[in-house]
Design a protein around this motif. Structure first.
Motif, PDB file in Angstrom:
ATOM      1  N   LEU A 159      -7.331  14.949 -10.149  1.00  0.00           N
ATOM      2  CA  LEU A 159      -8.348  15.866  -9.625  1.00  0.00           C
ATOM      3  C   LEU A 159      -7.780  16.862  -8.611  1.00  0.00           C
ATOM      4  CD1 LEU A 159     -11.408  13.475  -9.082  1.00  0.00           C
ATOM      5  CD2 LEU A 159     -11.206  15.283 -10.798  1.00  0.00           C
ATOM      6  N   LYS A 160      -6.579  16.557  -8.079  1.00  0.00           N
ATOM      7  CA  LYS A 160      -5.918  17.440  -7.104  1.00  0.00           C
ATOM      8  C   LYS A 160      -6.800  17.687  -5.877  1.00  0.00           C
ATOM      9  CE  LYS A 160      -2.983  19.887 -10.450  1.00  0.00           C
ATOM     10  NZ  LYS A 160      -3.260  19.046 -11.608  1.00  0.00           N
ATOM     11  N   VAL A 161      -7.312  16.598  -5.301  1.00  0.00           N
ATOM     12  CA  VAL A 161      -8.180  16.710  -4.130  1.00  0.00           C
ATOM     13  C   VAL A 161      -7.377  16.766  -2.828  1.00  0.00           C
ATOM     14  CG1 VAL A 161     -10.076  15.515  -5.274  1.00  0.00           C
ATOM     15  CG2 VAL A 161      -8.442  14.190  -3.917  1.00  0.00           C
ATOM     16  N   GLY A 162      -6.057  16.749  -2.921  1.00  0.00           N
ATOM     17  CA  GLY A 162      -5.213  16.697  -1.730  1.00  0.00           C
ATOM     18  C   GLY A 162      -4.840  15.262  -1.410  1.00  0.00           C
ATOM     19  N   ALA A 163      -4.155  15.085  -0.279  1.00  0.00           N
ATOM     20  CA  ALA A 163      -3.721  13.736   0.113  1.00  0.00           C
ATOM     21  C   ALA A 163      -4.933  12.853   0.390  1.00  0.00           C
ATOM     22  CB  ALA A 163      -2.837  13.826   1.348  1.00  0.00           C
ATOM     23  N   PHE A 164      -4.862  11.620  -0.078  1.00  0.00           N
ATOM     24  CA  PHE A 164      -5.953  10.666   0.112  1.00  0.00           C
ATOM     25  C   PHE A 164      -5.359   9.278   0.271  1.00  0.00           C
ATOM     26  CE2 PHE A 164      -4.983  10.789  -4.368  1.00  0.00           C
ATOM     27  CZ  PHE A 164      -5.018   9.469  -4.757  1.00  0.00           C
ATOM     28  N   THR A 165      -6.150   8.372   0.837  1.00  0.00           N
ATOM     29  CA  THR A 165      -5.706   6.989   1.025  1.00  0.00           C
ATOM     30  C   THR A 165      -6.846   6.045   0.668  1.00  0.00           C
ATOM     31  OG1 THR A 165      -4.246   7.649   2.836  1.00  0.00           O
ATOM     32  CG2 THR A 165      -4.738   5.297   2.627  1.00  0.00           C
ATOM     33  N   ILE A 166      -6.531   5.035  -0.143  1.00  0.00           N
ATOM     34  CA  ILE A 166      -7.496   3.976  -0.440  1.00  0.00           C
ATOM     35  C   ILE A 166      -7.249   2.843   0.549  1.00  0.00           C
ATOM     36  CG2 ILE A 166      -8.377   2.349  -2.148  1.00  0.00           C
ATOM     37  CD1 ILE A 166      -7.330   4.213  -4.323  1.00  0.00           C
ATOM     38  N   HIS A 167      -8.163   2.647   1.470  1.00  0.00           N
ATOM     39  CA  HIS A 167      -8.092   1.557   2.437  1.00  0.00           C
ATOM     40  C   HIS A 167      -8.716   0.323   1.798  1.00  0.00           C
ATOM     41  CE1 HIS A 167      -7.132   4.189   5.976  1.00  0.00           C
ATOM     42  NE2 HIS A 167      -7.584   5.088   5.112  1.00  0.00           N
ATOM     43  N   PHE A 168      -8.053  -0.816   1.900  1.00  0.00           N
ATOM     44  CA  PHE A 168      -8.595  -2.028   1.293  1.00  0.00           C
ATOM     45  C   PHE A 168      -8.382  -3.219   2.214  1.00  0.00           C
ATOM     46  CE2 PHE A 168      -4.173  -2.029   0.130  1.00  0.00           C
ATOM     47  CZ  PHE A 168      -3.792  -3.356   0.046  1.00  0.00           C
ATOM     48  N   SER A 169      -9.203  -4.226   2.024  1.00  0.00           N
ATOM     49  CA  SER A 169      -9.103  -5.462   2.804  1.00  0.00           C
ATOM     50  C   SER A 169      -9.721  -6.578   1.990  1.00  0.00           C
ATOM     51  CB  SER A 169      -9.808  -5.293   4.161  1.00  0.00           C
ATOM     52  OG  SER A 169      -9.626  -6.446   4.960  1.00  0.00           O
ATOM     53  N   ASN A 170      -9.923  -7.722   2.636  1.00  0.00           N
ATOM     54  CA  ASN A 170     -10.592  -8.858   1.981  1.00  0.00           C
ATOM     55  C   ASN A 170     -11.496  -9.522   3.011  1.00  0.00           C
ATOM     56  OD1 ASN A 170     -11.088 -11.645   0.936  1.00  0.00           O
ATOM     57  ND2 ASN A 170      -9.766 -10.930  -0.719  1.00  0.00           N
ATOM     58  N   TYR A 288     -20.587  -7.783  -0.641  1.00  0.00           N
ATOM     59  CA  TYR A 288     -19.207  -8.030  -1.055  1.00  0.00           C
ATOM     60  C   TYR A 288     -18.683  -9.327  -0.452  1.00  0.00           C
ATOM     61  CZ  TYR A 288     -19.449  -3.235  -2.659  1.00  0.00           C
ATOM     62  OH  TYR A 288     -19.823  -2.088  -3.302  1.00  0.00           O
ATOM     63  N   THR A 289     -17.906 -10.038  -1.256  1.00  0.00           N
ATOM     64  CA  THR A 289     -17.461 -11.370  -0.847  1.00  0.00           C
ATOM     65  C   THR A 289     -15.945 -11.505  -0.754  1.00  0.00           C
ATOM     66  OG1 THR A 289     -17.548 -12.051  -3.169  1.00  0.00           O
ATOM     67  CG2 THR A 289     -19.499 -12.503  -1.812  1.00  0.00           C
ATOM     68  N   GLY A 290     -15.201 -10.519  -1.254  1.00  0.00           N
ATOM     69  CA  GLY A 290     -13.735 -10.602  -1.227  1.00  0.00           C
ATOM     70  C   GLY A 290     -13.117  -9.266  -0.924  1.00  0.00           C
ATOM     71  N   THR A 291     -12.341  -8.742  -1.860  1.00  0.00           N
ATOM     72  CA  THR A 291     -11.678  -7.456  -1.678  1.00  0.00           C
ATOM     73  C   THR A 291     -12.700  -6.333  -1.548  1.00  0.00           C
ATOM     74  OG1 THR A 291      -9.906  -8.282  -3.113  1.00  0.00           O
ATOM     75  CG2 THR A 291      -9.907  -5.935  -2.640  1.00  0.00           C
TER      76      THR A 291
END
Length: 451
Positions: A159-170, A288-291
């Motif tokens: 999509l070329k939306v620019g720099a992005f980051t997927i933040h994740f946890s559990n 949500y229960t995990g990731t």
């Protein structure tokens, strides 16, 4: 006369904007299908007792009820309501069609949803959600939790939306730590995690004050905030978590799951810069229960999360006795498009029409129509200018509608068996034979597509 106007909280675009929006929809759809997801659609409205599984609360306050004029006149209570997300319809769909589906069930769904929110910038009453979910029967391996962000990375890159980051946890990690710290009450844990979720907004000091008031000792609060604020790669944060003297089963399960996600992301070829293990993500504790995931545009954190989701233990417990765990994520496309468009961050997208065949001689009308058919049969999108007009007017029309190529055939060209091809972007023209025409159009389109 009635003044023409649109309802607040809706997105209505001009054709060139709609082309970009449709390009984004198509890119997302192709990305989902590339990973083996299959499409479903559900009705825009659901039966009220299906949709409203809980009484009261913020969700019910935002629901649009559906009533026919006849039912309204007779004083009947509305039985239908517009969907406010795609998750509840998915739960109903899976429970209803469980015997006909193959599990794990990998579905994508791209449809509009409706919420009665106060209309404002970035908040819509009608908007597109683009969801993927993997639903298991009785169990679902945590390997799927890594596949979800891998899909989003590929789509957002395209999509070329620019720099992005997927933040994740559990979620299990923080809940297990709280158990270990003696905060075992589910309601108190929910309140602690809500305070952690405010970390970026109110700062460390205020969060420390809030969580100690909720039962954490100052030492435990400091340890928790130190872990959340730990800098380093995903693997380094996993190593730091492994050093914790926490034997709580929930913590150990969350740690094992997050380790598998980090390893699988690497195996899937996801660049390190695109994901970040961030323990501060505390959204959706009830669901949500995990990731869990949240996606931010790096240069514009004020947009908030433009793509979020996570793991849940049982999707359809209200509709079936079967245990149906799953993991999913949703791109809020309308909001993402609106934010990118307002900040002029959307890359240009070619219009759908590639060639305009102009009309220079009314006697050659049949020739123009036959040529259009020939080009369409060769795979091009072609429009005929069907009424007499000055050439300048026709070329201005092509420019305004974004058509990149114009074809000109006058009596001289007809006599010679040639065609004039105008590259409207380069402002050049070439005379070619009919046999050369298709290759010439292809060459122009390829050249215009180059960055």
């Amino acid at each position: 006369m009635i003044q023409p106007r649109t309802s607040p909280g809706t997105l209505e675009l001009l054709p060139h904007e709609q082309t970009v929006f449709q390009h984004m929809l198509d890119t997302i759809r192709r990305g989902y299908e590339r990973f083996g997801f299959v499409p479903i659609e559900t009705p825009v409205f659901e039966l009220k007792d299906i949709l409203l599984t809980k009484s009261g609360g913020e969700t019910e306050k935002q629901v649009y009820f559906v009533q026919s004029t006849g039912g309204l006149q007779q004083g009947h209570e509305a039985e239908l309501a517009l969907r406010f997300d795609l998750t509840v319809p998915l739960a109903r769909y899976v429970a209803e069609h469980e015997r006909d589906l193959a599990f794990p069930f990998r579905r994508y769904q791209i449809q509009r949803v409706y919420r009665g929110e106060r209309a404002q910038r970035g908040r819509f009453r009608e908007f597109y959600q683009c969801d993927i979910d993997v639903i298991g029967k009785d169990k679902l391996d945590s390997a799927y939790d890594a596949e979800i962000p891998a899909i989003i990375v590929q789509i957002f890159e395209e999509l070329k939306v620019g720099a992005f980051t997927i933040h994740f946890s559990n979620r299990k990690i923080l809940r297990g730590l709280l158990n270990n710290f003696g905060v075992t009450d589910a309601e108190k844990q929910k309140l602690v995690l809500r305070e952690i979720d405010k970390l970026d907004k109110i700062g460390v000091a205020k969060v420390r004050e809030s969580v100690t008031a909720l039962g954490l000792t100052p030492a435990h609060a400091d340890n928790l905030l130190r872990l959340i604020g730990h800098k380093g790669s995903n693997q380094e944060i996993v190593s730091e978590l492994s050093k914790q003297n926490c034997v709580d089963p929930l913590f150990q399960a969350g740690l094992q799951e997050i380790e598998q996600v980090v390893k699988s992301l690497k195996a899937l070829g996801v660049p390190d810069r695109r994901t970040k293990l961030n323990l501060a993500i505390a959204r959706g504790l009830d669901y949500y229960t995990g990731t869990v995931y949240e996606t931010l545009i790096d240069a514009h954190p004020e947009f908030g999360s433009v793509c979020s989701g996570g793991r849940y233990d049982d999707l359809a417990s209200l509709y079936t006795k079967s245990k149906l765990p799953g993991v999913g994520i949703s791109i809020g496309l309308t909001r993402l498009f609106d934010q990118l468009n307002a900040n002029k961050l959307l890359p240009p997208v070619p219009g759908s029409v590639q060639v305009l065949i102009t009309q220079l001689d009314t006697e050659l009308g049949a020739t123009y129509l036959a040529l259009a058919t020939k080009l369409r049969n060769s795979g091009f999108n072609v429009e005929n200018y069907l009424e007499p007009a000055k050439l300048d007017k026709q070329l201005k029309y092509a420019d305004k509608t974004g058509v990149p190529i114009a074809i000109l055939i006058g009596s001289n060209e007809q006599a010679k068996g040639t065609v004039i091809v105008k590259d409207l972007a380069a402002k050049t023209q070439t005379e070619v034979t009919h046999d050369q025409l298709i290759e010439k159009i292809k060459a122009i389109l390829v050249n215009q597509a180059r960055p």
